[in-house]
Scaffold this motif. Structure first.
Motif, PDB file in Angstrom:
ATOM      1  N   HIS A 106     -26.610  10.318 -40.555  1.00 18.16           N
ATOM      2  CA  HIS A 106     -27.405   9.115 -40.671  1.00 18.16           C
ATOM      3  C   HIS A 106     -27.583   8.376 -39.388  1.00 18.16           C
ATOM      4  CE1 HIS A 106     -24.891   9.641 -44.819  1.00 18.16           C
ATOM      5  NE2 HIS A 106     -26.262   9.954 -44.815  1.00 18.16           N
ATOM      6  N   ILE A 107     -26.659   8.130 -38.631  1.00 15.66           N
ATOM      7  CA  ILE A 107     -26.742   7.328 -37.418  1.00 15.66           C
ATOM      8  C   ILE A 107     -27.949   8.080 -36.579  1.00 15.66           C
ATOM      9  CG2 ILE A 107     -25.761   6.793 -35.272  1.00 15.66           C
ATOM     10  CD1 ILE A 107     -23.029   6.748 -37.069  1.00 15.66           C
ATOM     11  N   ALA A 108     -27.923   9.359 -36.661  1.00 11.91           N
ATOM     12  CA  ALA A 108     -29.063  10.104 -35.829  1.00 11.91           C
ATOM     13  C   ALA A 108     -30.244   9.842 -36.291  1.00 11.91           C
ATOM     14  CB  ALA A 108     -28.592  11.642 -35.955  1.00 11.91           C
ATOM     15  N   ARG A 109     -30.397   9.923 -37.687  1.00 15.86           N
ATOM     16  CA  ARG A 109     -31.627   9.621 -38.106  1.00 15.86           C
ATOM     17  C   ARG A 109     -32.157   8.226 -38.035  1.00 15.86           C
ATOM     18  NH1 ARG A 109     -30.602  10.844 -44.220  1.00 15.86           N
ATOM     19  NH2 ARG A 109     -32.785   9.995 -44.666  1.00 15.86           N
ATOM     20  N   ALA A 110     -31.184   7.206 -37.697  1.00 19.91           N
ATOM     21  CA  ALA A 110     -31.395   5.924 -37.468  1.00 19.91           C
ATOM     22  C   ALA A 110     -31.779   5.643 -35.905  1.00 19.91           C
ATOM     23  CB  ALA A 110     -30.180   4.969 -37.778  1.00 19.91           C
ATOM     24  N   MET A 111     -31.356   6.623 -35.192  1.00 24.19           N
ATOM     25  CA  MET A 111     -31.872   6.645 -33.635  1.00 24.19           C
ATOM     26  C   MET A 111     -33.284   7.161 -33.495  1.00 24.19           C
ATOM     27  SD  MET A 111     -28.151   7.906 -32.261  1.00 24.19           S
ATOM     28  CE  MET A 111     -28.774   8.359 -30.286  1.00 24.19           C
ATOM     29  N   VAL A 112     -33.467   8.324 -34.178  1.00 27.25           N
ATOM     30  CA  VAL A 112     -35.033   8.487 -34.439  1.00 27.25           C
ATOM     31  C   VAL A 112     -35.969   7.491 -34.546  1.00 27.25           C
ATOM     32  CG1 VAL A 112     -36.480  10.109 -35.283  1.00 27.25           C
ATOM     33  CG2 VAL A 112     -34.363  11.058 -34.962  1.00 27.25           C
ATOM     34  N   ALA A 113     -35.567   6.741 -35.788  1.00 25.32           N
ATOM     35  CA  ALA A 113     -36.299   5.707 -36.113  1.00 25.32           C
ATOM     36  C   ALA A 113     -36.625   4.437 -35.237  1.00 25.32           C
ATOM     37  CB  ALA A 113     -35.729   5.213 -37.615  1.00 25.32           C
ATOM     38  N   ALA A 114     -35.504   4.441 -34.329  1.00 24.65           N
ATOM     39  CA  ALA A 114     -35.567   3.423 -33.361  1.00 24.65           C
ATOM     40  C   ALA A 114     -36.240   4.053 -32.113  1.00 24.65           C
ATOM     41  CB  ALA A 114     -33.935   2.861 -32.978  1.00 24.65           C
ATOM     42  N   GLY A 115     -36.616   5.093 -32.152  1.00 25.11           N
ATOM     43  CA  GLY A 115     -37.427   5.565 -30.975  1.00 25.11           C
ATOM     44  C   GLY A 115     -36.567   6.220 -29.697  1.00 25.11           C
ATOM     45  N   ALA A 116     -35.143   6.189 -30.059  1.00 27.16           N
ATOM     46  CA  ALA A 116     -34.292   6.462 -28.893  1.00 27.16           C
ATOM     47  C   ALA A 116     -34.220   7.987 -28.598  1.00 27.16           C
ATOM     48  CB  ALA A 116     -32.841   6.052 -29.271  1.00 27.16           C
ATOM     49  N   ILE A 117     -34.467   8.860 -29.602  1.00 24.93           N
ATOM     50  CA  ILE A 117     -34.473  10.245 -29.670  1.00 24.93           C
ATOM     51  C   ILE A 117     -35.796  10.680 -30.559  1.00 24.93           C
ATOM     52  CG2 ILE A 117     -31.949  10.785 -28.775  1.00 24.93           C
ATOM     53  CD1 ILE A 117     -31.350  11.217 -31.881  1.00 24.93           C
ATOM     54  N   SER A 118     -36.050  11.920 -30.363  1.00 27.08           N
ATOM     55  CA  SER A 118     -37.301  12.325 -30.775  1.00 27.08           C
ATOM     56  C   SER A 118     -36.988  13.340 -32.162  1.00 27.08           C
ATOM     57  CB  SER A 118     -38.130  13.183 -29.998  1.00 27.08           C
ATOM     58  OG  SER A 118     -37.514  14.357 -29.543  1.00 27.08           O
ATOM     59  N   ASP A 119     -35.746  13.976 -31.994  1.00 32.57           N
ATOM     60  CA  ASP A 119     -35.026  14.929 -33.242  1.00 32.57           C
ATOM     61  C   ASP A 119     -33.736  14.223 -33.583  1.00 32.57           C
ATOM     62  OD1 ASP A 119     -33.577  17.487 -34.028  1.00 32.57           O
ATOM     63  OD2 ASP A 119     -35.870  17.477 -34.618  1.00 32.57           O
ATOM     64  N   PRO A 120     -33.239  14.421 -34.549  1.00 26.57           N
ATOM     65  CA  PRO A 120     -31.822  14.079 -34.890  1.00 26.57           C
ATOM     66  C   PRO A 120     -30.740  14.996 -34.262  1.00 26.57           C
ATOM     67  CG  PRO A 120     -32.986  14.126 -36.882  1.00 26.57           C
ATOM     68  CD  PRO A 120     -34.008  14.530 -36.027  1.00 26.57           C
ATOM     69  N   ALA A 121     -31.205  16.304 -34.105  1.00 28.48           N
ATOM     70  CA  ALA A 121     -30.367  17.293 -33.176  1.00 28.48           C
ATOM     71  C   ALA A 121     -29.958  16.606 -31.995  1.00 28.48           C
ATOM     72  CB  ALA A 121     -30.793  18.421 -33.400  1.00 28.48           C
ATOM     73  N   LEU A 122     -30.680  15.731 -31.258  1.00 29.06           N
ATOM     74  CA  LEU A 122     -30.552  15.540 -29.924  1.00 29.06           C
ATOM     75  C   LEU A 122     -29.517  14.355 -29.694  1.00 29.06           C
ATOM     76  CD1 LEU A 122     -34.414  15.188 -28.744  1.00 29.06           C
ATOM     77  CD2 LEU A 122     -32.801  16.916 -28.222  1.00 29.06           C
ATOM     78  N   ALA A 123     -29.010  13.758 -30.932  1.00 24.48           N
ATOM     79  CA  ALA A 123     -27.898  12.866 -30.961  1.00 24.48           C
ATOM     80  C   ALA A 123     -26.775  13.525 -30.697  1.00 24.48           C
ATOM     81  CB  ALA A 123     -27.924  11.969 -32.045  1.00 24.48           C
TER      82      ALA A 123
END
Length: 285
Positions: A133-150
């Motif tokens: 869920h946090i990874a998806r929020a990071m994508v939405a925030a533009g910090a990463i392009s894909d959840p796997a990158l978290a």
């Protein structure tokens, strides 16, 4: 018979509601599916209510365990949900997830990622907050392009800049709790290298002595070498070999049924359980 013994829904960190997981499973030609959300059985009733004709549900759960700084996941099947000890531990695990989630968000904000706890809980939609869920929020925030990158040292992967450890069960105790509740325990993805999850053979042998039933060998994150090794190890330790997709919906590319368990192993598993039985849809559905 096509049998997938590891899947997730929005009851934990999957992206599809339990009813949709059941529908997709039947569309993919599965005959048996285990719903194994993290540390919760919250999705079982919805899955049962939506069970399509021809599909059998194996009630299960993926327990969070920890040993010597390493995360271990244990699949628990067909345990008695009314057993007092196992649910009590699951409450502790879910509470620890929230504490970890809040601290992880705080660390990400300190690192300049514009995420909020409210955004993460909205994505979780009432389920216990997990790192996906946090990874998806990071994508939405533009910090990463894909959840796997978290899930890297850069961010929230084990040992990463924003990684926060949390309470988890000792794996041998977890096996014993599952067995005491009449369930069957299988070690999830024991040689998956992603996130440092590959476990030493000695640890697996310890779990076998504690009452482990099997090893999840045919898993999308196991290459041919890992599968061959695990089959040999299972033979040496007298353990069953299972296969499963570990599907998380959109996060894993909707891969239900990409790996399966042999029917004879499934029969052994259900015969070993005394806490619950698989669930079939009502006649005529």
């Amino acid at each position: 018979m096509r049998i997938d013994l590891h899947s997730h829904s929005t009851a934990s960190d999957g992206t599809q509601p339990p009813a949709d997981v059941m529908r997709r499973a039947r569309e993919r030609g599965l005959d048996v599916l285990a719903l194994t959300d993290h540390d919760t059985v919250a999705g079982h009733q919805a899955a049962t209510d939506a069970l399509p004709a021809g599909l059998t549900l194996v009630p299960g759960m993926e327990l969070s365990c920890h040993r010597s700084g390493r995360s271990i996941h244990l699949l628990a099947y067909l345990f008695d949900p009314a057993d007092p000890e196992l649910p009590a531990e699951c409450v502790r695990l879910r509470e620890a997830r929230e504490v970890r989630g809040r601290r992880t968000v705080e660390r990400l904000v300190e690192l300049g990622v514009p995420v909020t706890w409210e955004q993460v809980t909205e994505l979780a939609a009432g389920a216990p907050v997990g790192r996906p869920h946090i990874a998806r929020a990071m994508v939405a925030a533009g910090a990463i392009s894909d959840p796997a990158l978290a899930f890297t040292p850069e961010w929230i992967g084990t040992g990463g800049r924003a990684h926060v450890p949390r309470y988890a069960l000792d794996p041998e105790r977890a096996v014993q709790l599952v067995r005491a509740a009449g369930g069957v325990a299988v070690l999830a993805h024991p040689k998956a290298d992603q996130g440092g999850r590959s476990l030493p053979d000695e640890w697996i042998a310890d779990l076998a002595r504690a009452g482990l039933f099997g090893l999840e060998t045919d898993h999308p994150e196991h290459d041919a070498t890992a599968r061959e090794h695990l089959r040999a190890l299972a033979g040496d330790l007298g353990l069953a070999v299972t296969g499963a997709s570990d599907d998380h919906g959109e996060l894993t590319g909707h891969r239900l049924g990409c790996e399966t368990t042999a029917p004879e192993v499934y029969e052994r598993l259900t015969a070993a359980a005394t806490g619950a039985t698989p669930i079939t849809s009502p006649a005529g559905r």
